[in-house]
Scaffold this motif. Structure first.
Motif, PDB file in Angstrom:
ATOM      1  N   SER A  44       0.841  -1.195   0.000  1.00  0.00           N
ATOM      2  CA  SER A  44       0.000   0.000   0.000  1.00  0.00           C
ATOM      3  C   SER A  44       0.874   1.242   0.000  1.00  0.00           C
ATOM      4  CB  SER A  44      -0.945   0.001   1.195  1.00  0.00           C
ATOM      5  OG  SER A  44      -0.236  -0.017   2.417  1.00  0.00           O
ATOM      6  N   ARG A  47      -2.135   7.336   1.983  1.00  0.00           N
ATOM      7  CA  ARG A  47      -3.580   7.590   1.866  1.00  0.00           C
ATOM      8  C   ARG A  47      -3.856   8.683   0.845  1.00  0.00           C
ATOM      9  NH1 ARG A  47      -4.365   6.843   8.037  1.00  0.00           N
ATOM     10  NH2 ARG A  47      -5.084   4.696   8.056  1.00  0.00           N
ATOM     11  N   GLY A  50      -3.387   6.663  -2.548  1.00  0.00           N
ATOM     12  CA  GLY A  50      -4.071   5.386  -2.705  1.00  0.00           C
ATOM     13  C   GLY A  50      -3.285   4.484  -3.629  1.00  0.00           C
ATOM     14  N   ARG A 105     -10.287  -2.868  -1.338  1.00  0.00           N
ATOM     15  CA  ARG A 105     -10.586  -2.062  -0.148  1.00  0.00           C
ATOM     16  C   ARG A 105      -9.299  -1.632   0.550  1.00  0.00           C
ATOM     17  NH1 ARG A 105     -14.530  -5.913   0.243  1.00  0.00           N
ATOM     18  NH2 ARG A 105     -13.375  -7.088   1.810  1.00  0.00           N
ATOM     19  N   GLY A 108      -7.504   1.090  -1.246  1.00  0.00           N
ATOM     20  CA  GLY A 108      -8.291   2.294  -1.504  1.00  0.00           C
ATOM     21  C   GLY A 108      -8.702   2.462  -2.948  1.00  0.00           C
ATOM     22  N   GLN A 110     -11.770   1.343  -4.399  1.00  0.00           N
ATOM     23  CA  GLN A 110     -13.187   1.234  -4.716  1.00  0.00           C
ATOM     24  C   GLN A 110     -13.596   2.405  -5.614  1.00  0.00           C
ATOM     25  OE1 GLN A 110     -11.802   1.444  -1.665  1.00  0.00           O
ATOM     26  NE2 GLN A 110     -12.941   0.286  -0.157  1.00  0.00           N
TER      27      GLN A 110
END
Length: 158
Positions: A44, A47, A50, A105, A108, A110
């Motif tokens: 990952s 944030r 993503g 999910r 990030g 979706q």
């Protein structure tokens, strides 16, 4: 390979998500030594952007990220958490990676239709879903798109 601004990041192009499959640009695979059937590690990213970084256990060996690679391998095909990162061990098949809903999910993704493939360090390249580079790339007319039906690039119409 397009460069988004003078002195800025280079991008391989847009990877167009189809169902649960994400194509990887052939140029990125060549540069990072990924071949069909290769074990790859997805990590990952922030944030803000993503998405995920793409690497291999071999590229991560000796780096501070090697613990993440070990966590991913230990969970063999399931999302693992290592400190603040999610990671996944998977394989490159037919020039793409296939992700379960849980991976979408965790990373990030979706509602995301495409990822910007960004040249990274010598350890990994990034597949970003949003953020300043994605916004800048969305206005750039000559960034190639990579789809599952065509491993070669097409020019983005905007």
């Amino acid at each position: 390979m397009p460069q988004l601004s003078p002195g800025g990041k280079y991008v391989f192009g847009w990877a167009m998500i189809a169902g649960n499959r994400v194509p990887l640009p052939p140029e990125a695979c060549d540069e990072y030594g990924l071949v069909d059937g290769a074990l790859i590690i997805l990590l990952s990213t922030s944030r803000t952007s993503g998405g995920f970084s793409v690497s291999t256990p071999e590229l991560l060996r000796g780096s501070y990220l090697y613990g993440i690679a070990n966590a991913a391998v230990a969970h063999s095909g399931r999302i693992a958490r290592y400190k603040q990162h999610f990671c996944l061990q998977t394989w490159l098949q037919g020039g793409c990676v296939e992700l379960a809903d849980s991976a979408f999910r965790a990373f990030g993704l979706q509602g995301i239709e495409r990822l910007l493939v960004i040249r990274g360090s010598n350890l990994a390249f990034d597949m970003a879903a949003r953020g300043p580079l994605v916004e800048r790339a969305a206005t750039h007319k000559s960034i190639p798109c990579f789809t599952l039906d065509s491993p070669s690039s097409r020019v983005n119409d905007g």
